[in-house]
Write a protein that holds these residues in place. Structure first.
Motif, mmCIF file in Angstrom:
data_model
loop_
_atom_site.group_PDB
_atom_site.id
_atom_site.type_symbol
_atom_site.label_atom_id
_atom_site.label_comp_id
_atom_site.label_asym_id
_atom_site.label_seq_id
_atom_site.Cartn_x
_atom_site.Cartn_y
_atom_site.Cartn_z
ATOM 1 N N ILE A 230 -18.241 1.656 -10.775
ATOM 2 C CA ILE A 230 -19.297 0.636 -10.692
ATOM 3 C C ILE A 230 -19.899 0.567 -12.085
ATOM 4 C CG2 ILE A 230 -21.408 -0.135 -9.574
ATOM 5 C CD1 ILE A 230 -20.770 1.659 -7.212
ATOM 6 N N SER A 231 -19.595 -0.496 -12.828
ATOM 7 C CA SER A 231 -19.938 -0.510 -14.254
ATOM 8 C C SER A 231 -20.467 -1.848 -14.728
ATOM 9 C CB SER A 231 -18.696 -0.143 -15.076
ATOM 10 O OG SER A 231 -18.957 -0.243 -16.457
ATOM 11 N N ASP A 232 -21.365 -1.778 -15.716
ATOM 12 C CA ASP A 232 -21.882 -2.978 -16.379
ATOM 13 C C ASP A 232 -21.051 -3.362 -17.598
ATOM 14 O OD1 ASP A 232 -23.973 -3.196 -14.569
ATOM 15 O OD2 ASP A 232 -25.398 -2.102 -15.816
ATOM 16 N N VAL A 233 -20.048 -2.555 -17.929
ATOM 17 C CA VAL A 233 -19.186 -2.846 -19.072
ATOM 18 C C VAL A 233 -18.315 -4.063 -18.750
ATOM 19 C CG1 VAL A 233 -17.308 -1.942 -20.512
ATOM 20 C CG2 VAL A 233 -19.165 -0.436 -19.807
ATOM 21 N N GLN B 209 -5.263 4.524 -13.426
ATOM 22 C CA GLN B 209 -4.432 4.564 -12.225
ATOM 23 C C GLN B 209 -5.018 5.459 -11.143
ATOM 24 O OE1 GLN B 209 -3.750 5.927 -15.114
ATOM 25 N NE2 GLN B 209 -2.665 7.888 -14.922
ATOM 26 N N HIS B 210 -5.985 6.276 -11.484
ATOM 27 C CA HIS B 210 -6.582 7.186 -10.507
ATOM 28 C C HIS B 210 -7.701 6.525 -9.686
ATOM 29 C CE1 HIS B 210 -4.207 10.444 -12.024
ATOM 30 N NE2 HIS B 210 -4.771 10.412 -13.218
ATOM 31 N N PHE B 211 -8.134 5.350 -10.104
ATOM 32 C CA PHE B 211 -9.210 4.670 -9.397
ATOM 33 C C PHE B 211 -8.664 3.675 -8.375
ATOM 34 C CE2 PHE B 211 -11.500 6.145 -13.169
ATOM 35 C CZ PHE B 211 -12.634 6.683 -12.565
ATOM 36 N N ASP B 212 -9.249 3.727 -7.179
ATOM 37 C CA ASP B 212 -8.832 2.828 -6.098
ATOM 38 C C ASP B 212 -9.508 1.470 -6.188
ATOM 39 O OD1 ASP B 212 -7.264 4.875 -4.636
ATOM 40 O OD2 ASP B 212 -9.225 5.821 -4.368
ATOM 41 N N SER B 213 -10.678 1.415 -6.819
ATOM 42 C CA SER B 213 -11.387 0.138 -6.951
ATOM 43 C C SER B 213 -12.173 0.115 -8.253
ATOM 44 C CB SER B 213 -12.337 -0.094 -5.772
ATOM 45 O OG SER B 213 -13.410 0.843 -5.787
ATOM 46 N N TYR B 214 -12.437 -1.098 -8.705
ATOM 47 C CA TYR B 214 -13.188 -1.301 -9.947
ATOM 48 C C TYR B 214 -14.161 -2.444 -9.700
ATOM 49 C CZ TYR B 214 -13.986 -2.008 -14.993
ATOM 50 O OH TYR B 214 -14.542 -2.120 -16.244
ATOM 51 N N THR B 215 -15.444 -2.134 -9.697
ATOM 52 C CA THR B 215 -16.475 -3.152 -9.476
ATOM 53 C C THR B 215 -17.267 -3.324 -10.764
ATOM 54 O OG1 THR B 215 -16.669 -2.584 -7.131
ATOM 55 C CG2 THR B 215 -18.494 -3.803 -8.113
ATOM 56 N N ALA C 48 -19.109 -2.728 -4.129
ATOM 57 C CA ALA C 48 -18.244 -1.548 -4.275
ATOM 58 C C ALA C 48 -18.014 -0.862 -2.931
ATOM 59 C CB ALA C 48 -18.867 -0.575 -5.268
ATOM 60 N N LEU C 49 -19.061 -0.750 -2.142
ATOM 61 C CA LEU C 49 -18.933 -0.118 -0.831
ATOM 62 C C LEU C 49 -18.029 -0.925 0.095
ATOM 63 C CD1 LEU C 49 -22.677 0.887 -0.343
ATOM 64 C CD2 LEU C 49 -20.758 2.475 -0.629
#
Length: 230
Positions: A126-129, A145-151, A169-170
């Motif tokens: 969960i990022s502001d970038v 590749q280890h992250f299931d989601s990117y918000t 994200a949830l």
């Protein structure tokens, strides 16, 4: 340290995964290279102060939690330094190269992400970038590749602590807030924002306050918190 049993663990990028001092070092190097490339007579110290001031003013110009891309902020800052004489097609490759060369993960970040990916958690960001910058950082560190989601704020249209960031994200993770953890370094944005929707919070460098559930000085401590290590 008491263990928690989350279904999802979410990470902030800037200040948690990536070391902010390394990013600031990259910005200094970029400004110096920009002056040399365009043969600007502006002293490096003055140019760097102009960069920081222009970026700060740009981000403060947004309304509430409305998202403003860093990419556009860089445009504004460069125009201030070079009086509008630089085209994005010319400076962007230089910026990306220097940015990637300088960017470093915080100690323990890569190891902890890789270990968590072996567990039965949904692992998310969960990022502001900006999307492109955040994705590139994670790939540079070998953890995307280890992250299931990117918000991202760029996709949602709002920045933390807007609850829409956390709720999005949830929803992607398919978990309730009470079963999710947020790791952040900014109290008002990451910690209070996550706490407001009912998530468990882990502070890494954020100031202390009632919204902090756990505090870690070393990111590897998270493995103990979630029961992956004694």
């Amino acid at each position: 340290m008491a263990a928690i049993d989350p279904d999802a663990v979410f990470w902030d990028i800037g200040g948690v995964i990536v070391n902010l001092e390394s990013i600031q070092s990259g910005h200094r190097s970029f400004v110096e290279s920009l002056l040399e490339e365009y043969q600007s007579p502006l002293p490096p110290a003055e140019a760097l102060e102009t960069w920081r001031s222009a970026l700060g003013e740009y981000f403060r110009g947004g309304e509430g939690t409305e998202y403003r891309t860093a990419r556009e902020g860089y445009h504004v800052a460069i125009d201030e330094i070079l009086s509008g004489s630089a085209d994005e097609a010319d400076w962007e490759p230089l910026f990306q190269r220097i940015h990637d060369d300088h960017a470093e993960p915080n100690d323990g970040a890569v190891e902890t992400i890789r270990r968590l990916s072996e567990g039965e958690f949904h692992l998310g960001v969960i990022s502001d970038v900006d999307d492109e910058e955040g994705e590139r950082l994670l790939k540079t560190f070998g953890v995307r590749q280890h992250f299931d989601s990117y918000t991202s704020s760029e996709a949602v249209g709002y920045k933390k602590p807007d609850r829409r960031m956390f709720e999005t994200a949830l929803e992607k993770a398919g978990v309730e807030a009470e079963q999710a953890v947020m790791i952040g370094d900014r109290y008002a944005n990451d910690i209070e924002g996550a706490d407001a929707v009912g998530m468990t919070t882990i502070s890494y460098g954020a100031e202390d306050g009632p919204a902090v559930d756990y505090h870690v000085d070393d990111l590897r401590e998270i493995l103990t918190l979630v029961g992956m290590e004694e």
